[in-house]
Structure formats: C-alpha cells, structure tokens
Enzyme design. Structure first.
Site, mmCIF file in Angstrom:
data_model
loop_
_atom_site.group_PDB
_atom_site.id
_atom_site.type_symbol
_atom_site.label_atom_id
_atom_site.label_comp_id
_atom_site.label_asym_id
_atom_site.label_seq_id
_atom_site.Cartn_x
_atom_site.Cartn_y
_atom_site.Cartn_z
ATOM 1 C CE1 TYR A 175 -3.802 2.324 0.463
ATOM 2 C CE2 TYR A 175 -3.007 2.813 2.668
ATOM 3 C CZ TYR A 175 -3.888 3.067 1.628
ATOM 4 O OH TYR A 175 -4.846 4.038 1.757
ATOM 5 N NE ARG A 180 -1.496 5.544 0.793
ATOM 6 C CZ ARG A 180 -0.626 5.451 1.817
ATOM 7 N NH1 ARG A 180 0.340 4.553 1.786
ATOM 8 N NH2 ARG A 180 -0.739 6.263 2.842
ATOM 9 C CG ASP A 181 -7.168 7.629 -0.152
ATOM 10 O OD1 ASP A 181 -8.153 7.223 -0.785
ATOM 11 O OD2 ASP A 181 -7.234 7.983 1.032
ATOM 12 C CB SER A 187 -5.159 6.799 3.323
ATOM 13 O OG SER A 187 -5.980 6.425 4.397
ATOM 14 C CG ASP A 227 -9.577 2.374 -1.076
ATOM 15 O OD1 ASP A 227 -10.309 1.374 -0.973
ATOM 16 O OD2 ASP A 227 -9.447 3.210 -0.173
ATOM 17 C CG ASP A 405 -11.453 3.984 9.050
ATOM 18 O OD1 ASP A 405 -10.660 3.062 8.787
ATOM 19 O OD2 ASP A 405 -12.595 3.785 9.515
#
Length: 450
Positions: A175, A180-181, A187, A227, A405
């Site tokens: 990850y 990212r995200d 995140s 994701d 989260d």
C-alpha cells in the site's frame, strides 16, 4: 478454522505503558501530535511520515523523531539467523493457500492491542480486548520505512515454524502507490507521481522482494493496493485519479510480477459491494481486474481479489440494509458470486478473501459510501477458511481494528469531510494512528462476542 500461532513470548518482553514516554509501536511525533515525543527504553522514535512517527524496536533508551529518506532502513532486530535463499519455488501449490498453515500474528498490532487493553479500567472489557492480540491481522506496508520490519517478522515466523513444526503464513498489505488514495485525502501517501513516484514505488517493491527472498520457507499472502484499481473504475472524473491511471496500472503490474517471482500469493483489492457491486460498475471492474491479471502474465500466484478491506459490509446479510436499495449485490457474498463468473469469462479464475474485521454490526451508516470510523461498529467473524462459497478462500481481518480511518480535525491537511459526518466517531486522530475510544467500541460491540 485457522490455527493461530502464539506470540506470547514476544509480547511478554514488551514494556508496560509509560505515560511519560510512548510504548513500543506507539506514536511519538507528527504534525499536530500532542503526546509524548520520546520512547521507552529499547525503542527509537522513527519518522514514518509528516503526520506520524512511531516507537520501533532499537537500541536507544529514548529518542525524538528523526526524519528518514524514503530509501532509508530502520534498525533490524531478528530472533534467529537469517536464512539465505533464492526465494520460494516458482510453482504455486494447488488449492487454497491458507489451508494447512498457521497465520503468523502481527506483533506490531498485537503490541498496540496489549497497550490498549492495559489502559482500560473495565476489567471485563480489558480481558476481551486483550484477546484480540491473538487474532491474526495483516501488516500494512504503507511506507518504505516499514519494509525492514517485514524482514523481522519473516525471521520470527521462520523461527516459529522451525520450533513448532507448523507452517506459517505472514499476511501483508502492499500500500504505497504514488498519489495514493486519489479520490480522498485521509490516506494520502508518501510518493508523488510528479516527484519520481513511479521509480520510488519500484524501489519500494524491490525492497519488499529482497526481504521475502531471504526467507523462502515462510509463505507470504498479500493484499495489493487497497482502493487503487477501484478508483479507476468509478472516479476518473476526479483529476487526480485520471492523472494517476497509467501510473497505477504500471506500478500494480510491477508489484504483481515481482512479488510472484518470490512466490507471494496475491489478492488485488476489489473495493466492496457498495462500490463496484452496482450494475453499472461490476462489468467494467471485471474487465479491469482481468486485464491486470493478464498484465502479470496470468501468474497463478495472482490468486484473486480481496473485498471489503477496511469496510463494514456483511459477508451475508440477513436482510438488505436500507442504504443498499437499488443494488441486488447488497452484501459481499452476492457481490463475489456476481463478479466471480464475470472474471472467469474474461480469463481470470479468481478466488477471494473477504475482510470482516469490523463487520460485526450492520445498519449503522447514513449512506453506503460512508467509511470513516463508523459509530457502533464491532469486530466481526474471526478469520477462517470455513466460508459460504467455494469462491472464497478465507474470511480475514485486513484492517487492524483500532487504527483510525482518518481525522475529524478540519484543519489537518489530510482531513476528509467523510470523517466529520454524523455517523463517524469524533474526535478522531490521523489515519493509521491508534484510536482508543474506537477500539473499545469495536470490542464491546463485537459479534460474535469476544
């Protein structure tokens, strides 16, 4: 049911909670961090990202946070002599990779759980909380700095396998994609496409491969990039996702190919029923996942897909949650049973793992897309290979329950408005940091009960 390896010996040497200093694996720095900035004896405050520094095992008695570069490594501690090898066989074993193996307990998470249980004043709740340390969860490699810790875990798993005679699986999450995200903020990662992100990601994967290669006798199972590919199905209207599309595919292909070369069994993240299960999304999703499988030369080590990672959906709901109205795939089982044949038709004979770590309670959310620290959530079905469908290899806990989260602090650069909705627990700390109040809720609301 999985047989779970005990790490009580490991946990017994961890220091007890210190309120003047952070415990091993506790937070010790980061933007807007107001807690201790030094660590208990035997650990070093190590920079993870701008929002999180963590006490990792080391020789210093205390240390303030020191920022490291993306290619740096932390002090490596092992409990046995490193095994040198060329990696596992390139021929995968037939059948479910979880069967016949114990799942190695994540010491990183077990230490967080032990500290959290020790902080509870309700003895009954504390006892239930402590038991969570004996339930396997995945180790998230969400920064390069955590990769050497994987080597430590693999070394410990090798030693445990030798001493117990029970074969071990080390479960990880890959990850760290650049940008990212892409459709959210909570995140955001350490790499940027505009600043050498693809090369940095390749280096990150290479470091993971190098660690795994040293321990050829331990099996590794990986969930690949939560994701990421799902965002390419539904969120290309977001500029950051559109810009990341080619890089995401290129990087995920590299990860699949390189990890397959050292015998890692992989499940690409496939969102969840409330994301890709809708009629308009499921066929495009199947086409994308099949194309990614083929980009990895249709390696049998690319075992299939992971669903519901860090989400709250039931595997098999007694009745549809009202928020699922309009989607016949109203739980993960329906989603998998619909998606599986589509993948097979496209040339990808996929199997699945399903995260049920926080799915113990249902009908909690205002909208199906709400994902941040949902109020009233409880730990769910324990990891097992006893599943309701031949398509599902295992029920797993991918998300370590108790790690936030995302933050509800609107002034944070990583604030996502989803984390301030009425069904989100507040106040909440930064994504990935420990959220004691939320952990206590997960314990008290666990179904089945702990």
């Amino acid at each position: 049911m999985f047989k779970f390896a005990s790490l009580l010996a490991f946990l017994s040497v961890l220091p007890s909670i210190s309120y003047a200093q952070s415990q091993v694996y506790g937070q010790c720095g980061g933007i807007q961090w107001g807690g201790p900035t030094t660590c208990v004896s035997g650990s070093v405050c190590t920079y993870v990202n701008d929002y999180y520094s963590q006490c990792l095992p080391g020789s210093a008695t205390s240390s303030t946070s020191t920022r490291s570069t993306t290619s740096s490594t932390s002090t490596r501690t092992t409990t046995s002599t490193t095994t040198t090898g060329t990696g596992p066989t390139s021929t995968p074993a037939a059948g479910n990779p979880f069967v016949g193996y114990d799942v190695f307990l994540n010491p990183y998470y077990a230490a967080e759980v032990k500290a959290a249980a020790a902080a509870m004043t309700d003895s009954s709740l504390a006892a239930k909380a402590a038991s969570v340390a004996n339930i396997p969860s995945f180790f998230w490699l969400d920064t390069v700095s955590k990769v050497p810790t994987l080597g430590t875990f693999l070394s410990n798993a090798t030693a445990l396998q030798t001493s117990s005679g029970k074969k071990q699986i080390v479960p990880i999450v890959v990850y760290d994609l650049p940008d990212r995200d892409c459709a959210a903020k909570a995140s955001n990662g350490e790499f940027s496409i505009a600043n050498g992100g693809q090369a940095n990601y390749y280096n990150y994967i290479d470091q993971i491969v190098a660690q795994i290669k040293q321990y050829p006798n331990v099996r590794v199972v990986a969930v690949i990039e939560p994701d990421s590919l799902a965002n390419l199905v539904t969120n290309l209207n977001v500029a950051k996702c559109a810009n990341a599309q080619t890089t995401y595919k290129t990087c995920v292909t590299y990860a699949l190919q390189q990890l397959a070369s050292v015998g890692v069994y992989m499940y690409m993240d496939a969102g969840h029923a409330g994301w890709l299960g809708w009629p308009a999304n499921i066929q495009p999703a199947a086409s994308l996942f099949a194309s990614m499988y083929k980009s990895a030369n249709s390696s049998p080590f690319v075992r299939g897909l992971a669903t519901n990672v860090a989400n709250y959906n039931a595997l098999s709901a007694a009745s549809p949650d009202p928020i699922t109205q309009g989607n016949s795939n109203y739980d993960e089982l329906h989603y998998i049973q619909a998606l599986g044949p589509m993948l097979a038709s496209a040339g990808f004979p996929a199997q699945f793992v399903v995260d049920q770590g926080r799915s113990g309670q249902q009908n909690l959310r205002n909208q199906w897309g709400d994902w941040c620290n949902i109020k009233g959530a409880g730990f769910g079905t324990r990891p097992t290979t006893s599943t309701p469908s031949s398509l599902i290899d295992a029920i797993v806990w991918v998300k370590p329950g108790g790690e936030s989260d995302g933050t509800s602090n609107s002034s944070s650069p990583r604030f996502d408005s989803t984390c301030s909705l009425s069904d989100a627990t507040q106040p909440a700390p930064e994504a990935g940091t420990w959220f004691q109040t939320y952990f206590e809720t997960l314990v008290s609301k666990a179904n089945p009960s702990l």
